[in-house]
Motif scaffolding. Structure first.
Motif, mmCIF file in Angstrom:
data_model
loop_
_atom_site.group_PDB
_atom_site.id
_atom_site.type_symbol
_atom_site.label_atom_id
_atom_site.label_comp_id
_atom_site.label_asym_id
_atom_site.label_seq_id
_atom_site.Cartn_x
_atom_site.Cartn_y
_atom_site.Cartn_z
ATOM 1 N N CYS A 116 53.691 51.275 53.122
ATOM 2 C CA CYS A 116 53.315 50.542 54.331
ATOM 3 C C CYS A 116 51.910 49.969 54.191
ATOM 4 N N GLY A 117 51.163 50.485 53.202
ATOM 5 C CA GLY A 117 49.822 49.977 52.965
ATOM 6 C C GLY A 117 48.715 50.899 53.441
ATOM 7 N N ALA A 118 49.068 52.039 54.055
ATOM 8 C CA ALA A 118 48.028 52.867 54.669
ATOM 9 C C ALA A 118 47.736 54.177 53.927
ATOM 10 N N GLY A 119 48.563 54.532 52.942
ATOM 11 C CA GLY A 119 48.338 55.796 52.237
ATOM 12 C C GLY A 119 47.077 55.759 51.394
ATOM 13 N N ALA B 154 41.782 49.791 45.981
ATOM 14 C CA ALA B 154 42.987 49.147 46.531
ATOM 15 C C ALA B 154 44.230 50.031 46.445
ATOM 16 N N CYS B 155 44.121 51.174 45.763
ATOM 17 C CA CYS B 155 45.314 52.014 45.542
ATOM 18 C C CYS B 155 45.719 52.739 46.825
ATOM 19 N N SER C 205 54.537 45.920 38.320
ATOM 20 C CA SER C 205 55.497 45.111 39.074
ATOM 21 C C SER C 205 55.994 45.837 40.321
ATOM 22 N N GLU C 206 55.768 47.163 40.402
ATOM 23 C CA GLU C 206 56.177 47.918 41.597
ATOM 24 C C GLU C 206 55.005 48.237 42.509
ATOM 25 N N CYS C 207 53.787 47.980 42.051
ATOM 26 C CA CYS C 207 52.586 48.385 42.804
ATOM 27 C C CYS C 207 52.409 47.516 44.047
ATOM 28 N N PRO C 208 52.400 48.133 45.247
ATOM 29 C CA PRO C 208 52.295 47.314 46.461
ATOM 30 C C PRO C 208 50.986 46.526 46.531
ATOM 31 N N ALA C 209 49.910 47.109 46.016
ATOM 32 C CA ALA C 209 48.632 46.396 46.034
ATOM 33 C C ALA C 209 48.740 45.158 45.144
ATOM 34 N N ASN C 210 49.315 45.343 43.954
ATOM 35 C CA ASN C 210 49.443 44.221 43.032
ATOM 36 C C ASN C 210 50.402 43.159 43.580
ATOM 37 N N LEU C 211 51.492 43.625 44.188
ATOM 38 C CA LEU C 211 52.487 42.696 44.749
ATOM 39 C C LEU C 211 51.889 41.781 45.806
ATOM 40 N N THR C 212 50.858 42.285 46.491
ATOM 41 C CA THR C 212 50.273 41.489 47.558
ATOM 42 C C THR C 212 48.940 40.859 47.119
ATOM 43 N N LYS D 61 40.679 42.345 48.993
ATOM 44 C CA LYS D 61 41.104 40.948 49.066
ATOM 45 C C LYS D 61 42.409 40.754 48.286
ATOM 46 N N GLY D 62 43.336 40.018 48.861
ATOM 47 C CA GLY D 62 44.598 39.731 48.186
ATOM 48 C C GLY D 62 45.197 38.484 48.792
ATOM 49 N N LYS D 63 46.492 38.273 48.517
ATOM 50 C CA LYS D 63 47.077 37.081 49.125
ATOM 51 C C LYS D 63 47.900 37.434 50.369
ATOM 52 N N LYS D 64 48.029 38.717 50.617
ATOM 53 C CA LYS D 64 48.858 39.143 51.745
ATOM 54 C C LYS D 64 48.537 40.596 52.097
ATOM 55 N N GLU D 65 48.811 40.977 53.341
ATOM 56 C CA GLU D 65 48.673 42.389 53.697
ATOM 57 C C GLU D 65 49.979 43.097 53.345
ATOM 58 N N ILE D 66 49.872 44.337 52.867
ATOM 59 C CA ILE D 66 51.074 45.063 52.443
ATOM 60 C C ILE D 66 52.022 45.286 53.616
ATOM 61 N N ASN D 67 51.439 45.611 54.792
ATOM 62 C CA ASN D 67 52.323 45.918 55.928
ATOM 63 C C ASN D 67 53.124 44.697 56.369
ATOM 64 N N LEU D 68 52.571 43.513 56.129
ATOM 65 C CA LEU D 68 53.288 42.296 56.477
ATOM 66 C C LEU D 68 54.487 42.111 55.543
ATOM 67 N N GLU D 69 54.241 42.340 54.263
ATOM 68 C CA GLU D 69 55.307 42.263 53.263
ATOM 69 C C GLU D 69 56.448 43.222 53.632
ATOM 70 N N ARG D 70 56.050 44.436 54.011
ATOM 71 C CA ARG D 70 57.060 45.444 54.331
ATOM 72 C C ARG D 70 57.784 45.106 55.628
ATOM 73 N N ALA D 71 57.022 44.619 56.620
ATOM 74 C CA ALA D 71 57.645 44.250 57.895
ATOM 75 C C ALA D 71 58.662 43.127 57.667
ATOM 76 N N GLU D 72 58.332 42.200 56.788
ATOM 77 C CA GLU D 72 59.274 41.106 56.495
ATOM 78 C C GLU D 72 60.572 41.657 55.913
ATOM 79 N N GLU D 73 60.432 42.616 54.990
ATOM 80 C CA GLU D 73 61.635 43.223 54.404
ATOM 81 C C GLU D 73 62.475 43.907 55.478
ATOM 82 N N ALA D 74 61.777 44.594 56.386
ATOM 83 C CA ALA D 74 62.494 45.316 57.447
ATOM 84 C C ALA D 74 63.207 44.325 58.364
ATOM 85 N N LEU D 75 62.520 43.224 58.677
ATOM 86 C CA LEU D 75 63.119 42.238 59.591
ATOM 87 C C LEU D 75 64.319 41.545 58.939
#
Lengths: 261, 433
Positions: free
Chosen positions: A187-190, B366-367, B310-317, A200-214
């Motif tokens: 979910c991005g919070a662990g 980021a982990c 390829s499975e890392c959520p931080a890397n994926l985003t 910094k990235g191109k997206k928040e992890i929780n958004l990615e996961r929420a999209e999958e759930a939706l």
């Protein structure tokens, strides 16, 4: 709602069946307090003799250890172990996978060995024992529900089936996300991410996961972790789907099905 | 006779080079903290058998798993033939096992040839996957020119070595019809297809082709063995060691620090029966010598497949963290320090360190400790262990954690919760019900 503390029970010379470890989120987070209450209502309804530590409970130290502050983690752990051992605690149930993991896997090395159960497993046990009955499936019969695996239950402790068994008991139509079970997406919070902004990235992890759930088209996203709850709720809001899709904890769903709300 | 002398010389030369390099690898791993006595040996051997020998975790992705299995079985089995090469080379015989094994020998060589073709096809497929289909995980940021070249060199070398075997067998079979000194092998299926290519060649030319292919194959294998020790291909040996030393606790468990336990116990006045703390040294890891030898073995066991990343959520985003890069950096730094020490250089005191010069705080911060990388690794590598050790150094030695984390630490210290709520209010949820 009857919430006995361990101190009260001990004063009366009583011993609870389980200690319910509420956790910081369960105690302070407004959203997760509702989960805490739902779980307590289930315990009351089923007649499980439990107690909480109340103000004697403190953070297990999980975020401190994961952020690298081993001193702080061990200070917390030692203090908690002194309290738990002082009361002679044998069995702990908690709704937080982070507390669960730390109490179960990390406290024994520091002198605190208990039987630790996550509430998903505990609810499954109550269902299996017939102590929780969801006659006719209740309000969730045939409804699409997707379950988000918490990393700290799933990969960290290989608990994949108990939460699903709880949802199946609701006669719900369980749909899986692209990433589930061992390949579940965080979910991005662990790892203490809950307590700081993401890098910094191109997206928040929780958004990615929420999209999958939706994408599953489920009306309910079931979670079993306070961090996942916050992250997915935020994700669903960011996609402006909060009116159609609810994020609910397993305990809330069972309580609802039991008419305990 | 000249061939025998040359062969003995070649064997001695490569033996010497490989031995030197193996000792260097051992010294590099010994930069890390000793592993100590292992426990739960039966489970460890089980991991080696299932995961390294049995390739269990590879089969999460079926097609690459099958192709990888061809190369792996080919490697194990074709090396049996190398035994014959070495005996022939030393004694000046030709196909020494053939007369003893008879038709069984024909069957055996046919199996070798089948595997050689399977290896060849698998390598061609892998080359296409890397360079034509450009699978994203082989082209991400840390896959700079050397890691990509390394992978291609391995695949091309394997193809060339397999072609040498097939060429040799084809020439040999024709020679068997012309020269009675050539041991009859029986007909060999796959190299049989190459025979028309050489049918018109004169006997001296065929002799030359057969000999060249023989020498090319054996020298190729010896040379490749040296190359492997510098390459990601070292995973073929280190994976076995790594699966043995892999952590057996649930993935959520993070290693305890006994040094800290001692200090905390004395702070809490629980000093009865506590042995005085050993020299604490450094808390967490700043450089490779602060990591355990198991972490360093893991770095050598990494074949840079990138399933972790390829499975890392931080890397994926789009965050900077890549678990594969953590392992590659650890290996690069270990090699750098090891080379420096071998040459009498400054080693660890070269003004650089793993944290900072190779791995940045941005990456480790980021982990999410979600264990996706650990789950996905086919050989049980655990990048999370290294990340946690680096975070420990930053938190406890530098107090250099992100400000929000320092605030969280302070909240836990003063309010016993990671948020700024009063400890006295912890039980309020029950009251407002």
């Amino acid at each position: 709602m009857n919430v006995p503390t361990l101190a009260e029970l001990t004063a009366k010379g009583e011993i609870p069946e389980i200690l319910f470890w509420v956790g910081c989120a369960g105690s302070y987070d407004d959203r997760y307090k509702r989960v805490t209450k739902a779980f307590v209502k289930i315990l009351n309804a089923v007649g499980v003799k439990f107690a909480v530590l109340g103000t004697e409970e403190t953070c297990t130290g999980d975020p401190a250890r994961r952020a690298g502050n081993e001193f702080l983690f061990q200070m917390q752990a030692m203090n908690n172990i002194q309290v738990l051992n002082g009361y002679g605690i044998k069995k702990i149930v908690t709704a937080c996978p982070h507390c669960f993991n730390t109490l179960k896997n990390e406290y024994p090395e520091l002198g605190g060995t208990y039987e630790v159960i996550h509430h998903a497993t505990f609810l499954q046990q109550l269902i299996n024992e017939g102590r929780i009955k969801v006659a006719g499936g209740g309000p969730f019969k045939g409804k699409k529900i997707t379950y988000h695996d918490s990393c700290y239950l799933g990969r960290a402790n290989t608990i994949y089936e108990a939460p699903r068994a709880v949802l199946e008991a609701l006669d719900a139509d369980l749909v899986e996300m692209k990433h589930c079970r061992a390949t579940g997406l965080c979910c991005g919070a662990g790892g203490a991410q809950m307590f700081k902004d993401a890098e910094k990235g191109k997206k928040e992890i929780n958004l990615e996961r929420a999209e999958e759930a939706l994408q599953t088209g489920a009306g309910t996203i079931a979670v079993a972790c306070p961090f996942c709850m916050t992250m997915l709720t935020d994700g669903v809001k960011a996609k402006e789907k909060e009116d159609e899709v609810r994020v609910k904890d397993l305990a809330e769903l069972i309580a609802e099905a039991q008419g305990l709300t | 006779m000249i061939q025998q002398v040359l062969f003995i010389f070649a064997l001695a030369f490569f033996g010497f080079v490989i031995r030197k390099r193996v000792l260097q690898l051992r010294n590099n791993v010994r930069l890390g903290k000793p592993i100590g006595k292992t426990n739960r040996e039966p489970e460890r051997f089980r991991n080696v058998l299932l995961v390294a020998f049995g390739q269990k975790k590879m089969f999460k992705r079926f097609i690459p798993a099958i192709l990888h299995l061809f190369i792996y079985v080919g490697f194990l089995v074709i090396n049996l033939e190398v035994l014959e090469f070495i005996i022939d080379g030393l004694t000046g015989t030709h196909r020494i096992f053939a007369p003893y094994l008879g038709s069984f020998y024909t069957g055996l060589i046919n199996i070798f040839e089948f595997l050689a073709v399977a290896v060849l096809l698998a390598c061609v497929f892998f080359l296409i996957r890397r360079n034509v289909l450009k699978l994203p995980r082989f082209w991400s940021a840390e896959m700079t020119s050397w890691p990509r070249l390394d992978a291609n060199l391995i695949l091309v070398t394997e193809i060339v070595l397999m072609l040498a075997i097939l060429t040799m067998n084809a020439a040999d079979q024709i020679l068997q019809t012309r020269d009675e000194h050539y041991t009859i092998t029986g007909s060999l299926y796959f190299s049989g297809f190459l025979m028309p290519l050489f049918q018109n060649a004169g006997t001296p030319a065929l002799l030359l082709i057969e000999r060249c292919a023989w020498w090319f194959h054996i020298i190729g294998i010896l040379g490749f063995a040296v190359y492997i020790t510098y390459s990601k291909h070292l995973h073929i040996f280190m994976a076995f060691l790594n699966t043995y030393y892999a952590k057996l606790e649930p993935k959520g468990h993070i290693n305890n620090m006994p040094v800290v336990t001692n200090e905390v116990k004395s702070m809490l006045g629980l000093t009865q029966g506590v042995t005085p703390p050993a020299e604490p040294g450094r808390f967490g890891a700043k450089d490779v010598n602060d990591l355990s030898q198991a972490n360093l073995i893991a770095a050598y066991a990494c074949t840079e497949c990138g399933r972790c990343t390829s499975e890392c959520p931080a890397n994926l985003t789009g965050k900077k963290l890549s678990p594969r890069k953590i392992m590659m950096d650890t290996r690069d730094r270990m090699e750098e320090v090891g080379h420096s020490l071998a040459k009498g250089g400054p080693g660890l005191n070269d003004g650089k360190s793993l944290l900072g010069d190779y791995i940045t705080k941005e990456e480790i911060n980021a982990c999410t400790s979600c264990n996706a990388c650990v789950e996905s690794c086919p050989v049980l590598i655990n990048p999370l262990e290294i990340i946690v050790e680096l975070r420990r150094y930053v938190a406890m030695e530098e107090s250099g954690s992100p400000p929000a984390w320092n605030a969280m630490f302070q909240n836990i210290e003063t309010n016993f919760a990671p948020w700024k709520f009063s400890a006295a209010d912890r039980f309020n949820w029950a009251k407002d019900a």
